[in-house]
Enzyme design. Structure first.
Site, short mmCIF file in Angstrom:
data_model
loop_
_atom_site.label_atom_id
_atom_site.label_comp_id
_atom_site.label_asym_id
_atom_site.label_seq_id
_atom_site.Cartn_x
_atom_site.Cartn_y
_atom_site.Cartn_z
N LEU A 136 0.85 -1.18 0.00
CA LEU A 136 0.00 0.00 0.00
C LEU A 136 0.89 1.24 0.00
CD1 LEU A 136 -2.79 -0.74 2.67
CD2 LEU A 136 -2.96 -0.92 0.18
N ASP A 137 0.41 2.32 -0.63
CA ASP A 137 1.12 3.59 -0.56
C ASP A 137 1.23 4.02 0.90
OD1 ASP A 137 0.98 3.54 -3.31
OD2 ASP A 137 -0.68 4.99 -3.43
N GLN A 138 2.26 4.81 1.19
CA GLN A 138 2.44 5.28 2.56
C GLN A 138 1.21 6.07 3.05
OE1 GLN A 138 6.20 7.14 3.29
NE2 GLN A 138 5.62 7.99 5.27
N THR A 140 -1.86 5.67 2.25
CA THR A 140 -3.08 4.85 2.25
C THR A 140 -3.11 3.96 3.48
OG1 THR A 140 -3.04 4.80 -0.17
CG2 THR A 140 -4.43 3.18 0.92
N ARG A 238 -5.31 6.41 -7.27
CA ARG A 238 -5.11 7.85 -7.14
C ARG A 238 -4.95 8.50 -8.51
NH1 ARG A 238 -0.28 7.92 -2.83
NH2 ARG A 238 -0.66 10.19 -2.83
#
Length: 302
Positions: A136-138, A140, A238
């Site tokens: 996961l993105d930081q 998120t 995103r």
């Protein structure tokens, strides 16, 4: 000497008879491993060897011995105290709820303070490893699936590749432009030529990407979306939403104005994971509760 992994699986009462090879393929076992299982005669059914073309039936017990599992080179320094919020825990798979703002994994040797450091500490106490399957993105939050041993890593990776591991997200975007009730974003995604941190939709040169969406609720303040990933490009949700003129509220990279960034993070949350039971039958689901930062939108009860 490689570690030997042994599994015994009872075929359920509703099992449809199939050959040994067909069942091993259905479990998404790599071709190389199936080759070794065959030449080492490492498939037993009810205590006796059964060749690849022979049938298996309901009520029989299948025992597999894997001697050629390559251990993944993932080694994360542990943390003194685990901060994990658990969503699911079984002998093969751990699902944790990653907080928004926490890094997924170390980028340098010896680095700590990431989700995988915490997972390694927690699992080390069980005598298990922490093997990363997806990211996961930081910015998120939400559900992350972590394998506990090298045996199930390629099985789960294969589920990702064939879309058998389902990843569903919640996001809040502006009220306009108004989306249809459901649909797909399919713009190909490429690195931005002007900013190494960002990705962009590039119809000519981008990599194929597919994000399914469904509008769960609307208000003058925004649209609440359920999104399902059918591919795994970096920043995919995103990028697709920003390209549609609907950047996720609070997105620090693709949002138009820092004044709209909530102090506690962007409104994107990995809500639910569904996957096939490795070397078993049926599917499993884990849900990461909706975080408090979503409550101010009015879409969720306080």
């Amino acid at each position: 000497m490689n570690k030997v992994y042994q599994r015994s699986i009872l075929l359920p009462p509703d099992y449809t008879p199939r050959s040994v090879r067909a069942q091993l393929q259905a479990w998404r076992i790599p071709k190389k491993w199936i080759h070794f299982l065959r030449i080492e005669r490492a498939v037993q059914v009810n205590g006796g060897y059964r060749s690849m073309h022979e049938m298996m039936r309901a009520g029989e017990t299948v025992t597999l011995q894997f001697r050629n599992v390559e251990a993944a080179a993932q080694d994360y320094p542990g943390t003194e105290a685990s901060r994990l919020s658990l969503c699911h825990d079984d002998p093969d798979v751990l699902v944790v709820d990653k907080p928004a703002g926490e890094k997924m994994h170390p980028n340098q040797v010896g680095e700590g303070g990431t989700l995988m450091n915490d997972a390694a500490s927690y699992l080390r106490a069980q005598g298990a490893a922490a093997e990363m399957v997806h990211r996961l993105d930081q910015a998120t939050s939400g559900a992350v699936l972590i394998a506990k041993n090298p045996l199930v890593v390629p099985l789960l990776n294969r589920q990702l590749a064939v879309k058998a591991l389902h990843r569903e997200y919640l996001a809040v975007v502006p009220a306009t432009p108004v989306l249809p009730d459901q649909g797909h974003f399919t713009g190909p995604i490429l690195h931005s030529p002007t900013d190494v941190r960002r990705r962009v939709v590039d119809e000519k040169n981008g990599q194929a990407a597919d994000t399914e969406f469904r509008v769960l609720a609307r208000s003058p303040r925004g649209q609440l979306l359920l999104l399902t990933l059918h591919s795994g490009r970096t920043h995919q949700i995103r990028v697709h939403l920003a390209h549609a003129g609907l950047p996720i509220l609070g997105d620090p990279l693709y949002g138009p104005d820092a004044d709209h960034v909530p102090a506690d993070g962007m409104l994107l949350h990995a809500w639910r994971l569904t996957w096939e039971t490795p070397l078993g039958f049926g599917r499993q689901t884990a849900v990461a509760p909706v975080p408090e930062r979503f409550y101010a939108t009015g879409f969720f009860p306080m």
